[in-house]
Write a protein that holds these residues in place. Structure first.
Motif, PDB file in Angstrom:
ATOM      1  N   SER A  13       0.825  -1.199   0.018  1.00  0.00           N
ATOM      2  CA  SER A  13      -0.344  -0.157   0.170  1.00  0.00           C
ATOM      3  C   SER A  13       0.456   0.893   0.203  1.00  0.00           C
ATOM      4  O   SER A  13       0.507   1.992  -0.565  1.00  0.00           O
ATOM      5  N   THR A  14       2.101   0.797   0.380  1.00  0.00           N
ATOM      6  CA  THR A  14       3.043   2.334   0.915  1.00  0.00           C
ATOM      7  C   THR A  14       3.827   1.627   1.326  1.00  0.00           C
ATOM      8  O   THR A  14       4.837   0.750   0.907  1.00  0.00           O
ATOM      9  N   PHE A  15       4.950   2.469   0.387  1.00  0.00           N
ATOM     10  CA  PHE A  15       6.667   2.754   0.940  1.00  0.00           C
ATOM     11  C   PHE A  15       6.596   3.864   1.947  1.00  0.00           C
ATOM     12  O   PHE A  15       6.375   5.006   1.742  1.00  0.00           O
ATOM     13  N   ILE A  16       8.693   3.623   2.119  1.00  0.00           N
ATOM     14  CA  ILE A  16       8.653   4.790   2.783  1.00  0.00           C
ATOM     15  C   ILE A  16      10.494   5.545   2.678  1.00  0.00           C
ATOM     16  O   ILE A  16      11.064   4.105   2.508  1.00  0.00           O
ATOM     17  N   LEU A  17       9.999   6.155   1.965  1.00  0.00           N
ATOM     18  CA  LEU A  17      11.082   7.246   1.992  1.00  0.00           C
ATOM     19  C   LEU A  17      12.195   7.473   3.194  1.00  0.00           C
ATOM     20  O   LEU A  17      11.705   8.128   3.862  1.00  0.00           O
ATOM     21  N   LEU A  18      13.363   7.072   3.288  1.00  0.00           N
ATOM     22  CA  LEU A  18      14.167   7.504   4.452  1.00  0.00           C
ATOM     23  C   LEU A  18      15.096   8.565   4.240  1.00  0.00           C
ATOM     24  O   LEU A  18      15.246   9.808   4.889  1.00  0.00           O
ATOM     25  N   GLY A  19      14.398   9.597   3.027  1.00  0.00           N
ATOM     26  CA  GLY A  19      15.236  10.737   2.958  1.00  0.00           C
ATOM     27  C   GLY A  19      16.885  10.117   2.617  1.00  0.00           C
ATOM     28  O   GLY A  19      17.322   9.359   1.662  1.00  0.00           O
ATOM     29  N   ILE A  20      17.484  10.854   3.497  1.00  0.00           N
ATOM     30  CA  ILE A  20      19.365  10.759   3.917  1.00  0.00           C
ATOM     31  C   ILE A  20      19.631   9.668   4.472  1.00  0.00           C
ATOM     32  O   ILE A  20      20.057  10.527   6.073  1.00  0.00           O
ATOM     33  N   PRO A  21      19.257   7.774   5.030  1.00  0.00           N
ATOM     34  CA  PRO A  21      19.460   7.866   6.045  1.00  0.00           C
ATOM     35  C   PRO A  21      20.878   7.936   6.987  1.00  0.00           C
ATOM     36  O   PRO A  21      21.817   8.147   5.730  1.00  0.00           O
ATOM     37  N   GLY A  22      21.646   8.250   7.996  1.00  0.00           N
ATOM     38  CA  GLY A  22      22.511   8.143   8.493  1.00  0.00           C
ATOM     39  C   GLY A  22      22.704   9.847   9.189  1.00  0.00           C
ATOM     40  O   GLY A  22      23.522   9.900   9.684  1.00  0.00           O
ATOM     41  N   LEU A  23      21.731  10.350   8.114  1.00  0.00           N
ATOM     42  CA  LEU A  23      22.263  12.353   8.276  1.00  0.00           C
ATOM     43  C   LEU A  23      20.762  13.042   8.683  1.00  0.00           C
ATOM     44  O   LEU A  23      21.364  14.159   8.768  1.00  0.00           O
TER      45      LEU A  23
END
Length: 315
Positions: A13-23
């Motif tokens: 149903s959805t994806f999760i976008l993490l942005g820039i992981p670790g920052l």
């Protein structure tokens, strides 16, 4: 969403976008230059469109292609940056499956289309320098419209298998994309099936389509350089070469980061993830931001009209 590797479903149903992981702690600070690049890109390209539309002297094939490139850059930046900034500012990481595939499709199809427009612009410069007397008869408005439509259709059709294949793969509970936006290879990696078809097709588009575009551009400029070196005086050679300089700068800004990030994503397994994603986003946004600056500063007709506008407003 379940983290199990055994629960299969066709469409998450959805994806999760993490942005820039670790920052994550620096997301707000990272958003500042990204937001500035987006504003410069959109504003600069709209100014280019306005100048070319209002200045009749610029109603020529080269500037029609430049208008198309400006539209493409606006679409590319707009389909990526708003969601990216919402992640950085509001931690809004969810994106629906269909929205993710739509973003993926527009991003890749317009990237391929822009490559086609660069080929068209190289052909325009080739005719203008190598066969100037026939330029107006070869590149008529009808021919320019057909070339532009062909570039758009090529991008749309070649990239269409990306979301179609991604939709058919089964997924196994993993719905986390370590990116601030959806790209083809990142979505395919979440599938729990043999996705070599998608990977091979992506490489086909990268090397055969964009590679052929680079070859056509290189052949055009080989002929252009031959014609330039045949000119009798140094001033004539420099003046003729200046008509191609902005196009060459834009080509380098588009192809070098694009090929670098594509290869790094597929083969740079030892590169830290946060560095990889940060560089990939910078390489995406910088060419889009630079295009209106390159053409605005290095194209005398556009630069002169821009100076006139600002001078007229002040008076």
């Amino acid at each position: 969403m379940s983290d199990s590797n055994t629960t299969h479903f066709t469409n998450p149903s959805t994806f999760i976008l993490l942005g820039i992981p670790g920052l994550e702690a620096a997301h707000v600070w990272i958003s500042i230059p990204f937001c500035m690049m987006y504003i410069i890109a959109v504003l600069g390209n709209f100014i280019i469109l306005f100048i070319i539309k209002t200045e009749r002297k610029l109603h020529e094939p080269m500037y029609y292609f430049l208008c198309m490139m400006a539209v493409i850059d606006i679409v590319l930046s707009t389909c990526i940056l708003p969601k990216m900034l919402s992640i950085f500012w509001f931690n809004s990481r969810e994106i629906s499956f269909n929205a993710c595939l739509t973003q993926l499709y527009f991003f890749h199809s317009f990237s391929v289309t822009e490559s086609g427009i660069f080929v068209a612009m190289a052909f325009d410069r080739y005719v203008a320098i190598c066969d100037p007397l026939r330029h107006s008869t070869i590149l008529t408005n009808t021919v320019v419209a057909k070339i532009t439509l062909s570039a758009v259709l090529r991008g749309g059709i070649l990239v269409l298998p990306y979301p179609l294949l991604a939709r058919q793969w089964p997924y196994c509970g993993k719905n986390i994309i370590p990116q601030p936006y959806c790209v083809h290879i990142a979505v395919v990696k979440l599938a729990c099936a043999d996705t070599r078809v998608s990977s091979y097709y992506g490489l086909f588009v990268l090397f055969c389509v964009l590679g052929l575009d680079v070859i056509f551009i290189a052949l055009s400029y080989m002929q252009i350089l031959r014609a330039i070196f045949r000119l009798p005086t140094k001033d004539a050679r420099l003046k003729t070469f200046e008509t191609c300089s902005s196009h060459l700068c834009a080509i380098l800004a588009f192809y070098i980061p694009g090929v670098f990030t594509s290869l790094m994503y597929r083969f740079g397994h030892n590169i830290p993830l946060h560095f990889h994603i940060l560089i990939a986003n910078v390489c995406l946004l910088v060419p889009i931001m630079l295009n209106p600056i390159i053409y605005g500063v290095r194209t005398k007709q556009i630069w002169g009209k821009l100076l006139w506008l600002f001078t007229w407003k002040r008076t």
